[in-house]
Design a protein around this motif. Structure first.
Motif, PDB file in Angstrom:
ATOM      1  N   GLU A  70       0.852  -1.191   0.000  1.00 26.30           N
ATOM      2  CA  GLU A  70       0.000   0.000   0.000  1.00 26.30           C
ATOM      3  C   GLU A  70       0.889   1.243   0.000  1.00 26.30           C
ATOM      4  O   GLU A  70       1.950   1.253   0.632  1.00 26.30           O
ATOM      5  CB  GLU A  70      -0.846   0.035   1.276  1.00 26.30           C
ATOM      6  CG  GLU A  70      -1.717  -1.167   1.484  1.00 26.30           C
ATOM      7  CD  GLU A  70      -2.893  -1.189   0.522  1.00 26.30           C
ATOM      8  OE1 GLU A  70      -3.323  -0.105   0.086  1.00 26.30           O
ATOM      9  OE2 GLU A  70      -3.376  -2.288   0.199  1.00 26.30           O
ATOM     10  N   GLY A  71       0.422   2.288  -0.649  1.00 19.95           N
ATOM     11  CA  GLY A  71       1.170   3.543  -0.677  1.00 19.95           C
ATOM     12  C   GLY A  71       1.494   4.059   0.714  1.00 19.95           C
ATOM     13  O   GLY A  71       2.610   4.485   0.989  1.00 19.95           O
ATOM     14  N   VAL A  72       0.513   4.044   1.610  1.00 18.06           N
ATOM     15  CA  VAL A  72       0.775   4.575   2.959  1.00 18.06           C
ATOM     16  C   VAL A  72       1.818   3.740   3.696  1.00 18.06           C
ATOM     17  O   VAL A  72       2.565   4.269   4.516  1.00 18.06           O
ATOM     18  CB  VAL A  72      -0.508   4.671   3.821  1.00 18.06           C
ATOM     19  CG1 VAL A  72      -1.385   5.825   3.334  1.00 18.06           C
ATOM     20  CG2 VAL A  72      -1.292   3.371   3.833  1.00 18.06           C
ATOM     21  N   ASP A  73       1.884   2.441   3.375  1.00 18.73           N
ATOM     22  CA  ASP A  73       2.892   1.615   4.035  1.00 18.73           C
ATOM     23  C   ASP A  73       4.289   1.968   3.527  1.00 18.73           C
ATOM     24  O   ASP A  73       5.242   2.050   4.296  1.00 18.73           O
ATOM     25  CB  ASP A  73       2.592   0.124   3.812  1.00 18.73           C
ATOM     26  CG  ASP A  73       1.318  -0.298   4.527  1.00 18.73           C
ATOM     27  OD1 ASP A  73       0.973   0.345   5.539  1.00 18.73           O
ATOM     28  OD2 ASP A  73       0.661  -1.243   4.076  1.00 18.73           O
ATOM     29  N   LEU A 131       5.144   4.888   2.314  1.00 19.79           N
ATOM     30  CA  LEU A 131       5.486   6.216   2.829  1.00 19.79           C
ATOM     31  C   LEU A 131       5.817   6.157   4.315  1.00 19.79           C
ATOM     32  O   LEU A 131       6.700   6.865   4.786  1.00 19.79           O
ATOM     33  CB  LEU A 131       4.344   7.206   2.566  1.00 19.79           C
ATOM     34  CG  LEU A 131       4.174   7.593   1.088  1.00 19.79           C
ATOM     35  CD1 LEU A 131       2.970   8.504   0.909  1.00 19.79           C
ATOM     36  CD2 LEU A 131       5.432   8.274   0.554  1.00 19.79           C
ATOM     37  N   ARG A 132       5.125   5.275   5.066  1.00 21.96           N
ATOM     38  CA  ARG A 132       5.439   5.146   6.491  1.00 21.96           C
ATOM     39  C   ARG A 132       6.877   4.653   6.655  1.00 21.96           C
ATOM     40  O   ARG A 132       7.627   5.152   7.481  1.00 21.96           O
ATOM     41  CB  ARG A 132       4.456   4.189   7.163  1.00 21.96           C
ATOM     42  CG  ARG A 132       4.513   4.273   8.691  1.00 21.96           C
ATOM     43  CD  ARG A 132       3.647   3.231   9.382  1.00 21.96           C
ATOM     44  NE  ARG A 132       2.312   3.186   8.851  1.00 21.96           N
ATOM     45  CZ  ARG A 132       1.803   2.152   8.174  1.00 21.96           C
ATOM     46  NH1 ARG A 132       2.530   1.068   7.945  1.00 21.96           N
ATOM     47  NH2 ARG A 132       0.572   2.191   7.735  1.00 21.96           N
ATOM     48  N   ARG A 144       9.285   7.418   5.948  1.00 25.45           N
ATOM     49  CA  ARG A 144       9.346   8.408   7.014  1.00 25.45           C
ATOM     50  C   ARG A 144      10.036   7.834   8.251  1.00 25.45           C
ATOM     51  O   ARG A 144      10.780   8.528   8.940  1.00 25.45           O
ATOM     52  CB  ARG A 144       7.935   8.899   7.329  1.00 25.45           C
ATOM     53  CG  ARG A 144       7.317   9.571   6.101  1.00 25.45           C
ATOM     54  CD  ARG A 144       5.855   9.834   6.294  1.00 25.45           C
ATOM     55  NE  ARG A 144       5.675  11.031   7.091  1.00 25.45           N
ATOM     56  CZ  ARG A 144       4.495  11.423   7.560  1.00 25.45           C
ATOM     57  NH1 ARG A 144       3.416  10.691   7.338  1.00 25.45           N
ATOM     58  NH2 ARG A 144       4.402  12.524   8.240  1.00 25.45           N
ATOM     59  N   THR A 189      -2.296  10.154  -1.471  1.00 28.88           N
ATOM     60  CA  THR A 189      -1.443   9.165  -0.792  1.00 28.88           C
ATOM     61  C   THR A 189      -0.626   9.824   0.317  1.00 28.88           C
ATOM     62  O   THR A 189      -0.541   9.308   1.432  1.00 28.88           O
ATOM     63  CB  THR A 189      -0.506   8.470  -1.797  1.00 28.88           C
ATOM     64  OG1 THR A 189      -1.234   8.152  -2.978  1.00 28.88           O
ATOM     65  CG2 THR A 189       0.062   7.195  -1.212  1.00 28.88           C
ATOM     66  N   GLU A 190      -0.045  10.982   0.022  1.00 29.57           N
ATOM     67  CA  GLU A 190       0.753  11.652   1.051  1.00 29.57           C
ATOM     68  C   GLU A 190      -0.153  12.169   2.175  1.00 29.57           C
ATOM     69  O   GLU A 190       0.213  12.112   3.353  1.00 29.57           O
ATOM     70  CB  GLU A 190       1.589  12.775   0.434  1.00 29.57           C
ATOM     71  CG  GLU A 190       2.678  12.214  -0.486  1.00 29.57           C
ATOM     72  CD  GLU A 190       3.622  13.271  -1.054  1.00 29.57           C
ATOM     73  OE1 GLU A 190       3.495  14.466  -0.704  1.00 29.57           O
ATOM     74  OE2 GLU A 190       4.494  12.893  -1.857  1.00 29.57           O
ATOM     75  N   SER A 205      -0.913   9.248   4.384  1.00 31.88           N
ATOM     76  CA  SER A 205       0.238   8.905   5.217  1.00 31.88           C
ATOM     77  C   SER A 205       0.389   9.905   6.354  1.00 31.88           C
ATOM     78  O   SER A 205       0.602   9.556   7.511  1.00 31.88           O
ATOM     79  CB  SER A 205       1.497   8.890   4.364  1.00 31.88           C
ATOM     80  OG  SER A 205       2.656   8.729   5.156  1.00 31.88           O
ATOM     81  N   ASN A 206       0.225  11.149   5.999  1.00 33.14           N
ATOM     82  CA  ASN A 206       0.394  12.255   6.923  1.00 33.14           C
ATOM     83  C   ASN A 206      -0.638  12.250   8.050  1.00 33.14           C
ATOM     84  O   ASN A 206      -0.334  12.558   9.194  1.00 33.14           O
ATOM     85  CB  ASN A 206       0.234  13.518   6.083  1.00 33.14           C
ATOM     86  CG  ASN A 206       0.785  14.715   6.743  1.00 33.14           C
ATOM     87  OD1 ASN A 206       1.786  14.618   7.422  1.00 33.14           O
ATOM     88  ND2 ASN A 206       0.104  15.824   6.570  1.00 33.14           N
ATOM     89  N   GLU A 249      -2.547   9.577   8.901  1.00 33.51           N
ATOM     90  CA  GLU A 249      -2.838   8.213   9.329  1.00 33.51           C
ATOM     91  C   GLU A 249      -3.167   8.095  10.825  1.00 33.51           C
ATOM     92  O   GLU A 249      -4.215   7.600  11.215  1.00 33.51           O
ATOM     93  CB  GLU A 249      -1.612   7.368   8.989  1.00 33.51           C
ATOM     94  CG  GLU A 249      -1.834   5.896   9.049  1.00 33.51           C
ATOM     95  CD  GLU A 249      -0.636   5.150   8.441  1.00 33.51           C
ATOM     96  OE1 GLU A 249       0.493   5.676   8.468  1.00 33.51           O
ATOM     97  OE2 GLU A 249      -0.845   4.038   7.941  1.00 33.51           O
ATOM     98  N   LYS A 250      -2.266   8.581  11.670  1.00 35.54           N
ATOM     99  CA  LYS A 250      -2.454   8.397  13.109  1.00 35.54           C
ATOM    100  C   LYS A 250      -3.595   9.248  13.658  1.00 35.54           C
ATOM    101  O   LYS A 250      -4.440   8.757  14.404  1.00 35.54           O
ATOM    102  CB  LYS A 250      -1.162   8.766  13.849  1.00 35.54           C
ATOM    103  CG  LYS A 250      -0.158   7.653  13.872  1.00 35.54           C
ATOM    104  CD  LYS A 250       0.988   8.005  14.801  1.00 35.54           C
ATOM    105  CE  LYS A 250       2.162   7.071  14.568  1.00 35.54           C
ATOM    106  NZ  LYS A 250       3.387   7.597  15.176  1.00 35.54           N
ATOM    107  N   MET A 264      -5.659   5.842   1.437  1.00 38.48           N
ATOM    108  CA  MET A 264      -5.309   4.599   2.138  1.00 38.48           C
ATOM    109  C   MET A 264      -5.348   3.397   1.199  1.00 38.48           C
ATOM    110  O   MET A 264      -4.741   2.362   1.485  1.00 38.48           O
ATOM    111  CB  MET A 264      -6.299   4.329   3.278  1.00 38.48           C
ATOM    112  CG  MET A 264      -6.255   5.337   4.393  1.00 38.48           C
ATOM    113  SD  MET A 264      -4.878   5.039   5.521  1.00 38.48           S
ATOM    114  CE  MET A 264      -5.252   6.275   6.787  1.00 38.48           C
TER     115      MET A 264
END
Lengths: 449, 449
Positions: free
Chosen positions: A339-342, A344-345, A348, B307-308, B311-312, B314-315, B336
């Motif tokens: 996944e994209g967010v994974d 990017l995580r 980061r 996507t960014e 990610s940004n 997410e939490k 996501m």
């Protein structure tokens, strides 16, 4: 002394003084390739005619006392993933079996400008990942030379050329360096250009150097390092080195956390003995403890490599998946599912990891670890484990490896030194001292192997 | 002239010559906020006591002929997404309703060092995305001011402060600038620091400036632009400008492809008339044709932003999804689901897009397009369409917008100028000429609205 046993600096100096003919030097190396490479298989492509023509030209210039640069007439090996103008560049894949680039990679161009002769292309694993090529370890032909820069390491160890270049995304320079008993350096990421190099995972890809002594590797760095004169961060100094050798105030951190756990007992004993010797040579040697985030280094690495590799190979792979080796194929197919967010995580978290790791240099000037878990594993079906190298590539700390002992099986064991980003010069100075302390002077006997 | 009608440069000069008191200036702007902001709602937070104390200090220093910098005593608005030390910073979200940073964003710090007074925080849409805040358009309170830098644009238009800063990820400076009839600049990405700014999509986020004239915007740039003295790429010159105004050799490309298709007929006619006037003023004006890859600009933008952003956020989002507006929520939830290879493909296509777009500057020195599809849409449920601005943010070309006419509904229409990366100074010089050619001198009458 046979020309193939000359160090790079000895050969360069002999060419300059007229006691070594560039043409004879190249001929003796080509003869050595002819003699040994059917067994070692370090070379993917050697264009003898072009090499001899280039050597003749270098010879004619040398007679006129015209020298192209500090590497005038020095034959070097180029991993088959760097573009070489007019010379086949296969990337270790049948998809590029007939690919002849019309330009040089920036690093190749810099070597030529320094006077080096491109002796040929050295075998890479398929696309610089884990699927092995045909290369064997010159110390014992039944063992892997490591990878992905398999041919560069084996060619230098087998005295087919005094130096070579390669690339490292996880452990593709340091690991084969250790397995083949040669010296390597992987500088901070942009210090050697990757322009014209087929990428594996671009945010991790690094270029690196193989040689048979620290001085030889430094000479290669002097020609390869591209530092903007106005760049205040990069600290590679062109011209005469102003560095002073590390003295008794120099603090070396031995990292037993993680690294000793993954090392063989023979490796652990070798590294501990070296640390003891260095402490006896006036260095401050203490144990460095890894930050908590280190536990994430392997997952971060895997996530970045697989996703970028999948992106990178997307088109080629969809056209000809059957040409891909099983390891790269799995990497790409796994990467396609990230996944994209994974991704990017992971990218980061990498920044957090780099910051935490950099704090180690509050207490130490350099870090000492094994260059590989042990000697080169038996068989050529695997290139071995990059676990000792990946953490430093992820941190983007410049790293050297040096041979430091022979294991019980007669194959070499390597030590690894890491320094803060852009501190390649002081890393090399330290490397010279470690090299002298170690006094490693074995070489492979391929006739016996 | 009422102090609120002074331009930034007029006010700065009057403060320096002693004819304008920083305290009286601030008081008159605070009075204007008291008078109008219940209707406009441009401000999220104004700490009157702190502002008055700061103004008194500036006044005392000015009496001693001590000036902190070129913006001594100039009150400015700060989008509520920049950290401000000791001043509430909400990001337009209830999650940050009580958040008081303990440090300034780098841009805020630079403004303070130049002598500016932080008048207050201006309303941002939620986390600088598309869910509107309460702000209304000073030209007509039934219309949107645009977003996401809604309050900064409205406050400058309503003469509550002479200048303000904001951020743009797609069209969050240029669009509200156009809708509010003010001048804006969004320089190349790292020219104004985003350190201490809550990110939306970090590879696209830009800082920008709002003012009522090109000169005022340039004065803000002089204090905000951070150019390393040894940086050979960034071309912002500190100190006196050495640029010369664009002359008859200066080639302006009007881009009708795509931009005219998305503009109202009123906008098209306005831009065409301006192009005609510029041609009559000695410029070479020709039609610029977009490269084929332009067709991918919107999909690339959407893919990177979602996507960014996912990610940004997410939490934060996982903890309190119910606090998120529907537009940001959809963006995050869509983000996501993005595959890593799709995100990386978009990022890599962006590079191809940037290269193809940069070729436009082989034939033109600047590009001319509408700053928005038309005047600000009716209602405050949407902040309008960023379609005219996103292509330039994606290209990372510095872009200015200027008001250039009133539409039939009495609301302003804007023009947009784009230049090659880092060519902010010549963009501003061109902007001054366009400003003079246009001669726009209307202002909103909020009493009437």
């Amino acid at each position: 002394m046979n020309p193939e046993d000359l160090s790079l600096l000895e050969a360069a100096s002999a060419i300059r003084s007229g006691t070594l003919s560039p043409l004879e030097y190249v001929r003796s190396l080509l003869a050595r390739i002819d003699q040994l490479d059917s067994r070692v298989q370090a070379w993917a492509t050697v264009d003898r005619e072009a090499v001899l023509a280039e050597a003749k030209q270098c010879e004619a210039e040398a007679r006129q006392k015209q020298f192209r640069g500090p590497l005038h007439g020095i034959p070097v090996g180029i991993k088959d993933i760097f573009y070489t103008k007019g010379l086949r560049t296969t990337m270790g894949s049948v998809l590029f079996k007939d690919f002849v680039p019309d330009r040089d990679a920036e690093a190749v161009s810099r070597l030529r400008n320094a006077g080096a002769i491109i002796l040929g292309k050295t075998v890479t694993t398929m696309f610089a990942n884990l699927d092995p090529g045909p290369t064997r370890n010159p110390w014992n032909l039944n063992h892997t030379p490591g990878g992905s820069s398999s041919g560069s390491a084996a060619a230098v160890a087998a005295r087919m050329c005094p130096a070579a270049i390669g690339t490292q995304t996880v452990g593709s320079v340091g690991r084969p360096g250790a397995f083949n008993g040669v010296v390597t350096i992987v500088p901070t990421q942009k210090t050697i250009s990757l322009n014209g190099v087929f990428p594996l995972a671009w945010s991790l890809d690094h270029a690196g150097i193989f040689g048979r002594s620290v001085e030889d590797v430094e000479a290669m760095m002097d020609s390869l390092a591209q530092v903007e004169p106005m760049d205040h961060v990069a600290q590679w100094e062109t011209g005469p080195s102003t560095s002073t050798a590390p003295s008794g105030k120099f603090r070396i951190g031995i990292v037993r956390d993680f690294f000793h756990e993954h090392a063989t007992s023979e490796t652990r004993a070798t590294i501990d003995a070296l640390a003891h010797k260095l402490a006896g040579s006036g260095f401050e040697v203490d144990e460095a403890r890894l930050p908590e985030v280190f536990a994430l280094s392997q997952p971060i690495l895997r996530m970045i490599v697989r996703t970028e590799a999948a992106s990178n190979h997307e088109k080629l792979f969809s056209r000809a998946p059957e040409t891909y080796g099983p390891k790269l194929r799995t990497l790409i197919e796994t990467g396609m599912l990230v996944e994209g967010v994974d991704y990017l995580r992971a990218s980061r978290l990498r920044t957090r990891y780099q910051r935490a790791m950099a704090k180690l240099f509050d207490d130490f000037d350099a870090l000492l670890t094994p260059a590989a878990r042990g000697t080169a594993p038996e068989g050529i079906g695997s290139t071995g484990d990059p676990v000792m190298n990946g953490p430093w590539t992820l941190a983007d700390f410049p790293t050297m490896t040096l041979p430091c002992a022979l294991g019980g099986n007669g194959l070499p064991l390597g030590v690894q030194l890491s320094a803060p980003p852009f501190q390649e010069r002081s890393l090399l100075e330290l490397g010279k001292i470690v090299e002298a302390v170690v006094g490693f002077n074995s070489k492979p006997d391929i006739t016996a192997a």
